[in-house]
Design a protein around this motif. Structure first.
Motif, short mmCIF file in Angstrom:
data_model
loop_
_atom_site.label_atom_id
_atom_site.label_comp_id
_atom_site.label_asym_id
_atom_site.label_seq_id
_atom_site.Cartn_x
_atom_site.Cartn_y
_atom_site.Cartn_z
N VAL A 79 18.19 1.82 -12.06
CA VAL A 79 17.02 1.12 -11.52
C VAL A 79 16.99 -0.32 -12.03
O VAL A 79 16.76 -1.26 -11.27
N VAL A 80 17.27 -0.48 -13.32
CA VAL A 80 17.25 -1.84 -13.89
C VAL A 80 18.31 -2.70 -13.20
O VAL A 80 18.06 -3.84 -12.82
N ARG A 81 19.48 -2.08 -12.96
CA ARG A 81 20.55 -2.84 -12.31
C ARG A 81 20.11 -3.28 -10.90
O ARG A 81 20.32 -4.42 -10.50
N ARG A 95 0.80 -1.23 0.00
CA ARG A 95 0.00 0.00 0.00
C ARG A 95 0.83 1.28 0.00
O ARG A 95 0.62 2.17 -0.83
N PRO A 96 1.82 1.39 0.91
CA PRO A 96 2.63 2.62 0.87
C PRO A 96 3.34 2.81 -0.47
O PRO A 96 3.50 3.94 -0.93
N ILE A 97 3.73 1.70 -1.12
CA ILE A 97 4.42 1.84 -2.41
C ILE A 97 3.46 2.43 -3.44
O ILE A 97 3.83 3.29 -4.24
N LEU A 98 2.21 2.00 -3.40
CA LEU A 98 1.21 2.55 -4.33
C LEU A 98 0.99 4.03 -4.05
O LEU A 98 0.91 4.84 -4.97
N LEU A 99 0.95 4.38 -2.75
CA LEU A 99 0.78 5.79 -2.37
C LEU A 99 1.93 6.62 -2.93
O LEU A 99 1.74 7.67 -3.54
N SER A 100 3.14 6.08 -2.70
CA SER A 100 4.33 6.80 -3.16
C SER A 100 4.30 6.95 -4.67
O SER A 100 4.66 8.01 -5.21
N SER A 101 3.87 5.91 -5.38
CA SER A 101 3.83 5.99 -6.85
C SER A 101 2.83 7.04 -7.29
O SER A 101 3.08 7.76 -8.26
N THR A 102 1.70 7.15 -6.56
CA THR A 102 0.71 8.19 -6.90
C THR A 102 1.34 9.57 -6.78
O THR A 102 1.24 10.41 -7.68
N PHE A 103 2.03 9.79 -5.64
CA PHE A 103 2.73 11.08 -5.46
C PHE A 103 3.69 11.33 -6.61
O PHE A 103 3.81 12.43 -7.13
N ALA A 118 7.12 5.00 -13.01
CA ALA A 118 6.92 6.44 -13.26
C ALA A 118 7.71 6.88 -14.49
O ALA A 118 7.27 7.72 -15.27
N MET A 119 8.91 6.28 -14.67
CA MET A 119 9.79 6.77 -15.74
C MET A 119 9.22 6.58 -17.15
O MET A 119 9.26 7.51 -17.94
N PRO A 120 8.72 5.38 -17.47
CA PRO A 120 8.18 5.22 -18.82
C PRO A 120 7.11 6.28 -19.13
O PRO A 120 7.12 6.87 -20.20
N CYS A 176 11.93 1.85 -6.51
CA CYS A 176 10.80 1.14 -7.10
C CYS A 176 9.83 2.03 -7.90
O CYS A 176 9.54 1.74 -9.05
N PRO A 177 9.34 3.15 -7.30
CA PRO A 177 8.37 3.96 -8.05
C PRO A 177 8.92 4.44 -9.39
O PRO A 177 8.16 4.65 -10.33
#
Length: 1575
Positions: free
Chosen positions: A596-598, A295-303, A441-443, A436-437
């Protein structure tokens, strides 16, 4: 223009003929009422409140209680403020269209803004004071505001206005917002019942806030403070006055503690496990991590998404501003009267966005919001990453405690692997979570960027994007290469460290044999390889930096050149600078993508390793132990009471930590058995049984001994009883403790179920001596004293600097084997347990101690307590004391019974034992003669500390350095630690790389940044050229058909004339990027190689005294941690710092050039920036130190636990160790969280400063464009102002990092000022005969020696004469100066008066190399180096094999070496561990024989050799050295009774000098006293 509320350009402004509400001005006035009402009511309350509060300004945070809907209210209020800003802007712009001022268009909106701000301040104060009744005022305000806005909206709708009018949309929005806020307020009334209800709701603040220890307040503060980290202010500013310590950062909130997160993860993992068992596959860790932390990761991704989308507002606003400034001349004023309603003008939203000032404010708000969201996203991921790491550590630790011993001993799970899991894999996963985010987010960012570029520039933009995309894989390639190179350089550096450690440990020997340079060269050789690898590393790093800087230039070049040649339309400044900003945005994700990929790849590998580890075999569940950190945690789910118990320090009461009972026993068993094994077959993991057919019983309350040859399974038998081995068949029964005893005292019952076990390999904790002995039991002074006496530890404790409060263990003082073993036995004795298992406690002890321990400890102390003792031993003379004997052979029991039984039933065995006992008795006699091993151990300990104490007299000037070293000081004493940047040290670092390089770096950096500015300036000039005769052209692709062809051609020619210069500039920029990135890295490398080279030379040639007073660990730190920082970290930090600083400076330069007016506003911003960075750097350094210093104990705790598994499990102390692990993890996580929060604190502030800079520049540029500033330059100024926001915080972060890293240079530098020994001497080597000393005649004249000019002399006025070939003995009590004399022969100590003349030459005049290479010495502690036997005997490679074999034969080693694989080239491991101490001493003798010197000095050389070998040696010395002078320093007077001359010393003075026989004849001579007392 006159001011009037309703304006005076129409006559009917104030008329109310059509009804009061039909007058727009009146409706607006009505809207003012609620705002004024709120201000009138709240201001007095706020002032009264603040007045009364000032007495208790520091409201403690336990009063921070959030009313329901708290966050919702903050979000709505912020939205409300934003809408009000829009309303004010709309009003002002509309007002400009009117003939006279209409204040009613914007004044109510302005008052609304003030009222909304007041409402939130008022609410915050009520909330902190927890006084909800006052919220009624807000409720009334929302209702009134809602009603007035509804009236306004209704009137607008009446007039036939709709969504196309901006004012209508704004009013509708306000109605919705006021309605929602009203709903929030009603909800508070519903929940808290503070009004309209008879019984108000009583609430308490959350549990964390009641605990004053919790200082991490991020989860509890309000939204504004959360977003700006306002609550960190006091900590960061306070750090400037006094350092941040662990006490100051307190505890973690419960939700972030390792235990809480562990339980989440464990539940998810167990669920996966059950699910996996059904499907017959391994449980997925990824899935369980997602379940626990998704859940926090999803929140962070939204931000993150919101931040990225807002990021595009920058380029679009720039484009808008420049475009409108460009076209402002052509905007013809339309006739605007037809849009008048209520007598005022109503505009559309597009019209508002054509106002450049509005765009500037929008740009500012977008930047502030974007940065806030970005930092919030960072913070949430970091917090989640830390929580995940805590959970994983707890999970790994739990598993370690249940690992089967065979796994550890059979090498399936090595300590190294476990340490890697803890130190590396968990961190990899944490870092992966941080990044992770970015993965998703990058693409999106890249796709959005390319779409916008295409919209601005058409197809030529795709060329630029293609350049970026094609170069991205190269970035990835470089990144992987970097990781590989780092690995190889790590291997070399480990190798170099190993060699350096060997040199430092054997430095005395190297100096005495004059071999320093040989060993120094071998280190330098390895360092050479390491530097080659570092060179590659530097090359790839600089390529990575180069790619990062060059890609945007290349992309811009490709795009604009294509556009110039293939597009018919001209490039406008708006498009050019918007696309420039977009390219800058695009580069970041592409650069980061490779990283990130690495990390993602690494994370996959880490999870795989973790999965394997969690699936590995555990200790048998049917054994009597299965203590798990969470047998169940049902209780703590029902209510939080249980977790609270842990907080309140009741360590063992927590339900989930309860100890499982031993297995229930059958009632038939007899009570007098403590342990019974029947038909036991046990194994260490393979199916072959190690112990077979075991049937034994251990009588309770008696002494049982287990004897047998080495390797017959004695220790395994103990472990099998403890349940550590795998049971193939059979049973182990433990007797029950009487129930009454169990019920009374929880503490005793816990202990009575554990076994006090002292393992054969002693295991110590990193703790004080006292903690190691009490081992978690309550301290009982009497008992403690008795135990210490029984183990004769008192003399050893007295030698330690802080007595029994001295830290020992891996990171503490190094104790010898015997001392460690006695502490382990003391631990077993001290514990209040029924059963004591001692596994060969005498192995490392000499005979006196063994006897004492047997009599006092085992027979008296344990037997008095009626405790059951099981003792494994080789000392058969103690069998007479045994109540029960178990004799073992080849993994099975040979005999069991009392000594009498065995004497009658197995005569042969008894006779065998008798002969062995006789042999041991002889040893006993021999041992009493020898100065015992223990005395020697104590001596080494005393030496170690004598030198430490001496240190305190000397190093006053090094005091500061010392304090930095002393981590225990926690830096509290150093007061000079203010925010000074160590310029001197920086200069030292730079100068050690050579001035030429520094010059090249500085010039190339400056040139590069100048070229970068030139490129953008040229772009501005190019796009602004020939704009005057152009009409506004909105659509890019419309061809200007109304122009003549030649005009078009002329314009295009002029346009394209800018291209060649642009290409040249971009090319130069790319080349300079390459040069700067390479030079900086190689500057760092040169500095690193020079510093290390100088350091090694200084240290190796330092006088011996230096090594006495400088702890080995400190010197090694310079070569390991500090060198690593100088090698790998400083160059990149330096590069980053110079780059970001120069970027900021060039940006400020451009801004000053474009809009000089904005410089005035920059002054206060600069002051603010100065203070922010000043406070941050100090706090950051402290928090960094805390993070580092709390990490080490955590890692040590893991490796300690893995080493001492059997002991911990036998004692049943799993729960205590888990608790300790959770505490250590939480402490480290707290430091790390605070550090990352401090970074966010800084970044939010610098970002807001950057946003203010952008706003000032935008406003100044718009204002100046009315005075003829070119639109191109406005674009340039804004683009540069935008970059400042990105780089300001990097300047500070890099400064802070560099400051921490420069400490390493400072420490290395402090060693570079060490005095070297005087190697030259006053005689030239050519003046010394080649065969000197040919006779070996020694004259000592009035010799005075001291270790240091600050210390007292250790030898005073010694006079002696030793004739050639004489055998001389030197004796005296400990500390009388015997060894100092041996060092004086080698000029190793300060001879400040008198002289030693050997064969006619004063040794002080000789070059040291010559002197030391011509004498031989054998030292007391044998030192061997890793390598071959040949290398150890003759590192200079000057001798023939025959000579080496001859030396080995003299030393009685020839046969043994011949038997080894490789003979002379056989391997010697580090420290010679693969030979026994005696053999090592013999090798040292052989080494002295190889060097055919006419003088041999033996310094207590036979201390670690048994009697027989020593006799052989004495004979050898007499024969092989018959014609040479031999000086023996004796620890045993008996060994020099044959000597031709004996020198007896007493406290530095030569008191007797005569032949041994003559001295013995005098009854009262000191020598005869020494002989009589065996000293």
């Amino acid at each position: 223009m006159s001011l009037s509320f309703c304006g005076n350009d129409v006559n009917n402004s104030y008329s109310v003929e059509k009804g009061v509400l039909s007058n727009g001005c009146f409706v607006d006035a009505l809207n003012l009422v609620p705002h004024v009402f709120l201000l009138f009511i709240t201001f007095p309350i706020l002032f009264i409140g603040w007045g009364s509060q000032s007495s208790k300004v520091q409201i403690h945070h336990n009063t921070w209680l959030h009313f329901p809907g708290h966050n919702m209210r903050w979000v709505l209020t912020f939205t409300l403020l934003f809408v009000h800003v829009c309303e004010i802007a709309e009003g002002i712009v509309s007002n400009m269209e009117m003939k006279s001022n209409h204040l009613h268009l914007f004044l109510p909106a302005f008052m609304g803004f003030i009222a909304a701000t007041t409402s939130v301040v008022y609410y915050h104060n009520i909330e902190t004071a927890n006084f909800p009744k006052l919220l009624l005022a807000l409720f009334i305000y929302w209702v009134l505001a809602f009603i007035t806005k509804i009236i306004k909206l209704w009137k607008f709708a009446d007039e036939g206005m709709g969504m196309e009018h901006l004012r209508f949309c704004i009013t509708a929005l306000l109605v919705v917002l006021y309605g929602l806020l009203m709903a929030v307020e009603i909800n508070v009334i519903r929940v808290r019942k503070y009004v309209f209800f008879a019984t108000p709701q009583r609430v308490k603040p959350p549990e964390d806030l009641q605990d004053l220890g919790v200082r991490f307040l991020q989860p509890f503060v309000n939204l504004l403070s959360k977003a700006t980290y306002w609550w960190m202010n006091s900590l960061i500013i306070g750090a400037h006055k006094r350092p941040i310590e662990l006490k100051k950062i307190g505890k973690l909130p419960i939700a972030m503690r390792a235990l809480t997160n562990y339980l989440h993860l464990k539940d998810a993992y167990e669920e996966q496990r059950q699910h996996a068992e059904d499907l017959d596959r391994t449980p997925s860790i990824w899935r369980s991590m997602y379940r626990a932390f998704g859940r926090p990761i999803l929140l962070s991704s939204t931000f993150r998404y919101m931040a990225d989308l807002l990021g595009f507002a920058g380029p679009l606003c720039i484009s808008g501003i420049v475009e409108h400034l460009d076209n402002k001349t052509e905007v013809v004023k339309m006739n605007k009267t037809e849009d008048l309603h209520f007598g005022v003008y109503f505009m559309s939203s597009t019209e508002l966005l054509q106002n450049t000032y509005v765009l500037a404010v929008l740009l500012f708000l977008a930047l502030v919001l974007q940065r806030t969201f970005l930092q919030a996203s960072y913070y949430v991921t970091i917090e989640t990453g830390i929580n995940l790491r805590g959970a994983l550590l707890a999970m790994i630790y739990n598993k370690i405690l249940r690992l089967s011993t065979s796994n550890m001993s059979m090498g399936e799970m090595t300590l190294g692997q476990i340490n890697n899991l803890v130190a590396i894999e968990t961190n990899q996963l944490m870092w992966f979570l941080f990044l992770c985010p970015n993965l998703w987010a990058m693409p999106v960012q890249i796709i959005m960027g390319v779409i916008l570029l295409h919209y601005l520039l058409g197809y030529s933009a795709l060329i630029g994007a293609l350049v970026i995309v094609l170069l991205a894989p190269i970035q990835y390639l470089i990144a992987t290469k970097l990781a590989d190179t780092q690995k190889s350089s790590l291997d070399y550096s480990t190798d170099r460290l190993k060699k350096t450690t060997e040199i430092l440990k054997g430095i005395k020997l190297l100096k005495l044999y004059a071999w320093e340079n040989i060993f120094c060269n071998s280190v330098l050789e390895t360092r050479g390889k390491e530097l080659t690898s570092l060179r590659t590393f530097a090359f790839y790093t600089s390529m990575s930096i180069f790619m990062n800087a060059a890609i945007p230039i290349a992309a811009v070049l490709a795009t604009f050149v294509t556009h110039a040649y293939f597009n018919m339309s001209r490039l406008s400044p708006a498009e050019a600078f918007a696309s420039l900003a977009l390219f800058h945005i695009l580069v970041t994700p592409l650069f980061l993508l490779s990283t990130v990929v690495r990390f993602a790849v690494k994370a996959v590998v880490s999870v795989q390793k973790l999965g394997e580890f969690l699936q590995s075999e555990e200790i048998g569940d049917d054994s009597w132990r299965n203590g798990d950190m969470s047998v169940t945690l049902v209780s703590s789910k029902k209510q939080t009471g249980t977790t609270k118990a842990v907080n309140r320090k009741q360590r063992y009461k927590m339900d989930s930590y309860e100890q499982p009972m031993r297995r229930q026993l059958r009632p038939t068993e007899t009570e007098d058995m403590a342990v019974k094994v029947s038909d036991g077959y046990f194994t260490w993991g393979s199916n072959m049984s190690t112990l077979s057919d075991i049937n034994i019983r251990v009588p309770s309350g008696q002494l049982t001994m287990i004897v047998g040859q080495v390797g017959c399974g004695k220790s395994s038998l103990l472990l099998a009883m403890l349940g550590e081995m795998q049971t193939l068949s059979g049973k182990v029964f433990w007797s029950k403790v009487p129930d009454c005893e169990m019920l009374h005292d929880a503490y005793i019952s816990k202990n009575r179920y554990s076994v006090a076990y002292a393992a054969q390999k002693s295991w110590l904790l990193n703790a004080t001596v006292e903690d190691n002995i009490t081992f978690g039991s309550p301290f009982n002074k009497q008992r403690y004293k008795a135990v210490i006496d029984a183990c004769s530890l008192q003399p050893d404790i007295d030698l330690l600097p802080f007595g029994d409060q001295t830290e020992i263990g891996e990171r503490g003082i190094n104790l010898s084997g015997g001392q460690r073993q006695r502490i382990c036995v003391a631990r077993a004795l001290y514990q209040n347990t029924n059963i004591v298992f001692l596994d060969d406690p005498f192995s490392a002890l000499d005979i006196h101690l063994s006897d004492h321990l047997m009599q006092e400890g085992i027979l008296k102390f344990l037997q008095d307590d009626k405790r059951t003792v099981v003792l494994v031993t080789h000392k058969l003379q103690y069998l007479i004391h045994a109540d029960w004997i178990i004799a073992m052979k080849d993994g099975s029991v040979l005999r069991e019974g009392t000594l009498k039984d065995i004497q009658t039933h197995d005569v042969e065995l008894y006779e065998h034992w008798k002969t062995l006992m006789n042999r041991q008795d002889q040893e006993l006699e021999k041992d009493t003669e020898v100065e015992s091993q223990t005395t020697l151990e104590r001596k080494t300990l005393r030496r170690a500390f004598y030198s430490r104490e001496a240190k305190t007299h000397i190093d006053d000037e090094d005091e500061e350095e010392q304090e930095e070293e002393d981590e225990e000081d926690n830096m509290s004493t150093t007061t000079s630690r203010r925010s000074k940047i160590p310029w001197k040290v920086c200069w030292r670092y730079l100068s050690s790389s050579g001035f030429l390089l520094v010059f090249v770096v500085v010039t190339s950096k400056l040139a590069k940044h100048s070229v970068m500015v030139a490129i953008d300036y040229w772009l501005a000039a190019w796009t602004s050229s020939g704009r005057g005769d152009l009409s506004g052209n909105d659509d890019l692709h419309t061809n200007a058909s109304n122009y003549t062809a030649e005009h078009e051609a002329m314009r295009n020619a002029e346009h394209q004339s800018y291209v060649p210069v642009f290409i040249i500039l971009c090319g130069a920029g790319i080349v300079l990027c390459l040069i700067t990135s390479l030079t900086v890295e190689f500057l760092g490398l040169t500095a690193a190689s020079n510093l290390h080279h100088n350091l090694l030379n200084k240290i190796i040639h330092a006088p011996l005294r230096f090594f006495d007073i400088t702890p080995l660990g400190q010197i090694l730190n310079r070569f390991s941690a500090d060198t690593n920082i100088i090698d790998q970290h400083i160059p990149s930090t330096l590069e980053s710092l110079t780059r970001s600083t120069l970027l900021c400076l060039s940006a400020i330069g451009v801004v000053a050039f474009v809009t000089p007016a904005s410089l005035i506003a920059l002054v206060p911003l600069a002051v603010a920036f100065y203070f922010i960075q000043k406070y941050f750097r100090v706090a950051s350094r402290d928090l960094q130190d805390l993070d580092d210093s709390t990490q080490l104990p955590l890692l040590c705790h893991f490796s300690e636990t893995a080493e001492g598994l059997t002991t911990i499990r036998a004692f049943r102390h799993e729960a205590r160790f888990k608790q300790r692990m959770l505490e250590l993890t939480d402490t480290n996580n707290t430091a790390y969280l605070f550090l990352s929060a401090a970074n966010r604190w800084l970044e939010v502030r610098t970002d807001y400063l950057g946003a203010v800079i952008v706003l000032t520049v935008a406003v100044a540029a718009i204002w100046m464009s009315f005075y003829g500033l070119q639109p191109g330059l406005v674009g340039l100024g804004l683009t540069y102002a935008l970059t400042v926001t990105n780089y300001l915080n990097w300047v500070v972060r890099n400064l802070a990092d560099l400051e921490v890293q420069m400490a390493a240079v400072k420490k290395v530098d402090s060693f570079l000022s060490t005095e070297s020994e005087n190697y030259e001497g006053s005689l030239d080597v050519s003046q010394v005969p080649d065969d000197w000393p040919q006779h070996g005649e020694i004259k000592i004249q009035d010799l005075c020696v001291r270790y240091d000019p600050m210390l007292k002399p250790v030898l005073k006025h010694v006079n002696a004469f030793i004739s050639p070939g004489q055998k001389v003995g030197i004796c005296g009590r400990t500390g009388s100066g015997k060894s100092s004399l041996s060092l004086a022969f080698f000029n190793m100590v300060d001879v400040f008066d008198g002289k030693i003349i050997i064969d006619g030459i004063d040794i002080c005049k000789l070059p040291l190399q010559t002197l030391r290479s011509r004498l031989s010495i054998i030292l007391q502690d044998p030192v061997l180096f890793s390598g071959s036997i040949r290398f150890n005997l003759d590192p200079e490679r000057t001798c023939t094999d025959d000579r080496l074999w001859e030396a080995l034969e003299i030393a009685q080693l020839k046969n043994m070496v011949k038997a080894l694989p490789g003979g002379l080239d056989a391997v010697v491991t580090e420290g010679g561990e693969n030979f026994s101490v005696g053999q090592r001493q013999l090798f040292c003798l052989a080494r002295a024989f190889v060097r055919k010197s006419s003088i041999l000095i033996m310094d207590e050389a036979t201390a670690s050799i048994d009697m027989a070998t020593e006799n052989i040696l004495q004979k050898v010395v007499m024969t092989a050295f018959a014609d040479r002078t031999v000086v023996t320093i004796a620890h045993l007077v008996s060994s020099i009774l044959e000597a031709e001359q004996v020198l007896v010393f007493s406290s530095g003075i030569l008191v007797e000098c005569d032949s041994a026989a003559n001295l013995l004849a005098q009854e009262d001579s000191l020598f005869s006293v020494l002989v009589r007392t065996h000293k």
